[in-house]
Design a protein around this motif. Structure first.
Motif, short mmCIF file in Angstrom:
data_model
loop_
_atom_site.label_atom_id
_atom_site.label_comp_id
_atom_site.label_asym_id
_atom_site.label_seq_id
_atom_site.Cartn_x
_atom_site.Cartn_y
_atom_site.Cartn_z
N UNK A 46 -15.72 -13.03 -26.80
CA UNK A 46 -15.77 -13.53 -28.17
C UNK A 46 -16.07 -15.02 -28.23
N UNK A 47 -15.56 -15.78 -27.27
CA UNK A 47 -15.89 -17.21 -27.22
C UNK A 47 -17.37 -17.42 -26.91
N UNK A 48 -17.91 -16.62 -26.00
CA UNK A 48 -19.34 -16.71 -25.71
C UNK A 48 -20.19 -16.29 -26.89
N UNK A 49 -19.74 -15.27 -27.59
CA UNK A 49 -20.45 -14.82 -28.79
C UNK A 49 -20.40 -15.89 -29.89
N UNK A 50 -19.30 -16.60 -29.97
CA UNK A 50 -19.21 -17.68 -30.97
C UNK A 50 -20.14 -18.83 -30.61
N UNK A 51 -20.31 -19.09 -29.32
CA UNK A 51 -21.28 -20.11 -28.91
C UNK A 51 -22.69 -19.70 -29.31
N UNK A 52 -23.01 -18.42 -29.10
CA UNK A 52 -24.32 -17.93 -29.50
C UNK A 52 -24.52 -18.05 -31.01
N UNK A 53 -23.48 -17.73 -31.77
CA UNK A 53 -23.58 -17.80 -33.24
C UNK A 53 -23.81 -19.24 -33.70
N UNK A 54 -23.11 -20.18 -33.09
CA UNK A 54 -23.26 -21.58 -33.50
C UNK A 54 -24.63 -22.12 -33.12
N UNK A 55 -25.10 -21.77 -31.95
CA UNK A 55 -26.41 -22.27 -31.49
C UNK A 55 -27.54 -21.61 -32.27
N UNK A 56 -27.40 -20.34 -32.58
CA UNK A 56 -28.47 -19.67 -33.33
C UNK A 56 -28.53 -20.17 -34.77
N UNK A 57 -27.42 -20.64 -35.31
CA UNK A 57 -27.42 -21.13 -36.68
C UNK A 57 -28.01 -22.53 -36.80
N UNK A 58 -27.74 -23.39 -35.82
CA UNK A 58 -28.11 -24.80 -35.96
C UNK A 58 -28.90 -25.38 -34.80
N UNK A 59 -29.31 -24.58 -33.85
CA UNK A 59 -30.02 -25.12 -32.69
C UNK A 59 -29.04 -25.67 -31.66
N UNK A 60 -29.58 -26.05 -30.51
CA UNK A 60 -28.70 -26.49 -29.43
C UNK A 60 -28.01 -27.81 -29.72
N UNK A 61 -28.68 -28.74 -30.35
CA UNK A 61 -28.08 -30.07 -30.54
C UNK A 61 -26.91 -30.02 -31.50
N UNK A 65 -22.27 -29.14 -31.13
CA UNK A 65 -21.30 -29.99 -31.83
C UNK A 65 -20.46 -29.15 -32.77
N UNK A 66 -21.10 -28.26 -33.52
CA UNK A 66 -20.36 -27.36 -34.42
C UNK A 66 -19.42 -26.45 -33.63
N UNK A 67 -19.88 -25.96 -32.49
CA UNK A 67 -19.07 -25.06 -31.69
C UNK A 67 -17.81 -25.75 -31.18
N UNK A 68 -17.97 -26.99 -30.70
CA UNK A 68 -16.79 -27.72 -30.24
C UNK A 68 -15.84 -28.01 -31.39
N UNK A 69 -16.38 -28.24 -32.57
CA UNK A 69 -15.52 -28.49 -33.73
C UNK A 69 -14.73 -27.24 -34.10
N UNK A 70 -15.37 -26.07 -34.10
CA UNK A 70 -14.64 -24.85 -34.44
C UNK A 70 -13.70 -24.44 -33.30
N UNK A 71 -14.03 -24.80 -32.07
CA UNK A 71 -13.09 -24.56 -30.97
C UNK A 71 -11.79 -25.31 -31.21
N UNK A 72 -11.92 -26.59 -31.55
CA UNK A 72 -10.72 -27.40 -31.78
C UNK A 72 -9.96 -26.93 -33.01
N UNK A 73 -10.67 -26.58 -34.07
CA UNK A 73 -10.02 -26.16 -35.30
C UNK A 73 -9.27 -24.85 -35.12
#
Length: 108
Positions: A46-61, A65-73
């Motif tokens: 699920x964590x890997x899938x969330x990384x894919x979701x964040x990257x597919x929504x906003x690109x790698x750059x 950043x969004x993925x690390x933010x939702x990880x912390x939240x």
């Protein structure tokens, strides 16, 4: 970003339940080795899938950043909910798993 948040919270909850202490406290029963391994695998998936979701929504750059933010939240939410409202933390993980297909549909 909502999809990544939902998947991250569910992943962290699965990883939390893979620990014997939290599993016994939240589900009021002993966990088997097979169940702990399955929960650990599901959590990392699920964590890997969330990384894919964040990257597919906003690109790698911006996606990273969004993925690390939702990880912390989501980790902060789980850490704050576990001591005071453990059943609510578990219910929130179930709701996040049920709501993630809707969030995935909305993201497309």
């Amino acid at each position: 970003m909502l999809l990544a948040l939902l998947l991250t919270y569910a992943g962290f909850t699965a990883l939390c339940l893979s620990m014997p202490r939290h599993h016994d406290e939240l589900l009021s029963r002993k966990s088997s080795t097979r169940r702990r391994q399955g929960l650990k695998l599901a959590g990392w998936f699920l964590l890997g899938l969330s990384l894919w979701a964040a990257v597919s929504a906003n690109g790698w750059s911006f996606g990273l950043v969004d993925w690390f933010a939702v990880l912390m939240l989501s980790a902060l939410a789980l850490v704050l909910l576990l001591p005071y409202r453990p059943r609510f933390a578990l219910a929130l993980a179930g709701v996040s798993l049920l709501a993630s297909p809707v969030a995935a549909w909305a993201q497309c």
